[in-house]
Design a protein around this motif. Structure first.
Motif, PDB file in Angstrom:
ATOM      1  N   ILE A  90       2.778  -3.512  -6.011  1.00  0.00           N
ATOM      2  CA  ILE A  90       2.016  -2.503  -6.748  1.00  0.00           C
ATOM      3  C   ILE A  90       2.486  -2.423  -8.192  1.00  0.00           C
ATOM      4  O   ILE A  90       1.679  -2.422  -9.132  1.00  0.00           O
ATOM      5  N   TRP A 131       0.847  -1.195   0.000  1.00  0.00           N
ATOM      6  CA  TRP A 131       0.000   0.000   0.000  1.00  0.00           C
ATOM      7  C   TRP A 131       0.879   1.241   0.000  1.00  0.00           C
ATOM      8  O   TRP A 131       1.907   1.291   0.682  1.00  0.00           O
ATOM      9  N   CYS A 170       4.576   4.794  -7.987  1.00  0.00           N
ATOM     10  CA  CYS A 170       3.127   4.628  -8.126  1.00  0.00           C
ATOM     11  C   CYS A 170       2.615   5.248  -9.420  1.00  0.00           C
ATOM     12  O   CYS A 170       1.691   4.718 -10.042  1.00  0.00           O
ATOM     13  N   ALA A 206       3.077   2.710 -11.967  1.00  0.00           N
ATOM     14  CA  ALA A 206       2.003   1.717 -11.926  1.00  0.00           C
ATOM     15  C   ALA A 206       0.701   2.263 -12.494  1.00  0.00           C
ATOM     16  O   ALA A 206      -0.131   1.505 -12.990  1.00  0.00           O
ATOM     17  N   PHE A 243      -2.647   3.723  -3.538  1.00  0.00           N
ATOM     18  CA  PHE A 243      -2.234   2.716  -4.510  1.00  0.00           C
ATOM     19  C   PHE A 243      -2.046   1.424  -3.725  1.00  0.00           C
ATOM     20  O   PHE A 243      -1.324   1.407  -2.726  1.00  0.00           O
ATOM     21  N   ALA A 244      -2.672   0.345  -4.168  1.00  0.00           N
ATOM     22  CA  ALA A 244      -2.616  -0.892  -3.398  1.00  0.00           C
ATOM     23  C   ALA A 244      -2.608  -2.090  -4.327  1.00  0.00           C
ATOM     24  O   ALA A 244      -3.119  -2.045  -5.450  1.00  0.00           O
ATOM     25  N   ALA A 245      -2.019  -3.182  -3.833  1.00  0.00           N
ATOM     26  CA  ALA A 245      -2.016  -4.440  -4.581  1.00  0.00           C
ATOM     27  C   ALA A 245      -1.939  -5.597  -3.615  1.00  0.00           C
ATOM     28  O   ALA A 245      -1.247  -5.540  -2.603  1.00  0.00           O
ATOM     29  N   GLY A 282      -3.969  -4.980  -8.658  1.00  0.00           N
ATOM     30  CA  GLY A 282      -3.642  -3.638  -8.201  1.00  0.00           C
ATOM     31  C   GLY A 282      -4.781  -2.674  -8.443  1.00  0.00           C
ATOM     32  O   GLY A 282      -5.542  -2.818  -9.408  1.00  0.00           O
TER      33      GLY A 282
END
Length: 270
Positions: A229, A125, A203, A206, A135-137, A142
């Motif tokens: 991420i 995170w 991020c 991503a 932003f999270a995965a 993701g």
């Protein structure tokens, strides 16, 4: 708690904790510098600040994770390692990644939290509370959550260095002339090169906004939460030898395998 079945439940817990940590950090963001409780940790790159926000956020996350997952190990920037040495699951905390941005009022910092299982990053995170973004995965999926809602993370399809946008936090992350020369070879080959960003740059990669991040002098807690991420979005992130960058150091993150291979080739050019 094994990973497979309760991963969704676990991420729900963290999704609730991260905004609370963000609200805590905002108590100090753009505050009077005299109220930051700032100290200099020093180090190879000179001024390395720590603030009351760093301490408070890590204290909060450690307490919450420790109460919920007492059998897990915790690694944090400010307090080191706690928890059982043989734990298969480990949480990695960087309470304010980008403290220099934080103390200068620039919202290019973030709260990083990662989860490793048996030495492998499986969830991460990055929360930027001033911008209201996360932003999270987890489990290879993701997502980006912002003021306009939520959408999947996906890197750009850029496959050529000549078309790439490259970010690096600052040139002083390269502490040897050889590392700086390696970076300069890549920077000279891209379409656009910019400094700044800290965790936010990874991020943005991503999210598909930039294509390449090349840095050195990273600590494990700087990069471990970002690995899931980037990979969930379709990107590639390794050390300069192509290894998983869980120890930090020299890191290359790219939007596509093709771009990553070209960057590594220039970096490792004899």
């Amino acid at each position: 708690m094994p990973l497979e079945a309760p991963l969704t439940d676990l991420t729900d817990v963290i999704d609730a904790l991260i905004p609370q940590a963000g609200a805590l950090a905002l108590r100090w963001f753009r505050a009077d510098p005299a109220d930051l409780g700032m100290a200099d940790k020093g180090g190879a790159m000179g001024f390395d600040p720590v603030t009351e926000a760093d301490r408070a956020v890590e204290d909060f996350l450690r307490a919450e994770l420790g109460s919920r997952f007492p059998d897990d190990r915790i690694i944090g920037e400010e307090q080191g390692v706690t928890g059982p040495s043989g734990a298969g699951r480990c949480w990695v905390i960087d309470p304010i990644d980008g403290t220099k941005a934080f103390i200068t009022g620039v919202p290019a910092w973030g709260i990083l939290l990662g989860l490793m299982v048996d030495g492998r990053p499986v969830a991460g995170w990055m929360h930027q509370p001033y911008l209201g973004e996360t932003f999270a995965a987890a489990g290879g999926a993701g997502r980006f959550t912002g003021r306009s809602g939520q959408r999947p993370l996906r890197t750009s399809r850029t496959a050529e260095l000549a078309e790439a946008v490259l970010y690096c936090t600052h040139p002083n992350v390269f502490t040897t002339s050889e590392e700086r020369a390696a970076f300069d070879r890549v920077a000279g080959a891209v379409r656009l090169q910019r400094y700044g960003g800290d965790c936010y740059a990874y991020c943005l990669l991503a999210l598909g906004q930039i294509d390449l991040v090349v840095e050195s002098s990273l600590q494990p807690y700087d990069i471990i939460p970002l690995i899931p991420i980037i990979e969930a979005a379709g990107g590639v992130v390794t050390g300069r030898g192509g290894e998983p960058p869980v120890e930090g150091g020299f890191v290359v993150a790219a939007a596509t395998p093709e771009l990553h291979a070209q960057a590594l080739a220039l970096i490792n050019q004899a």
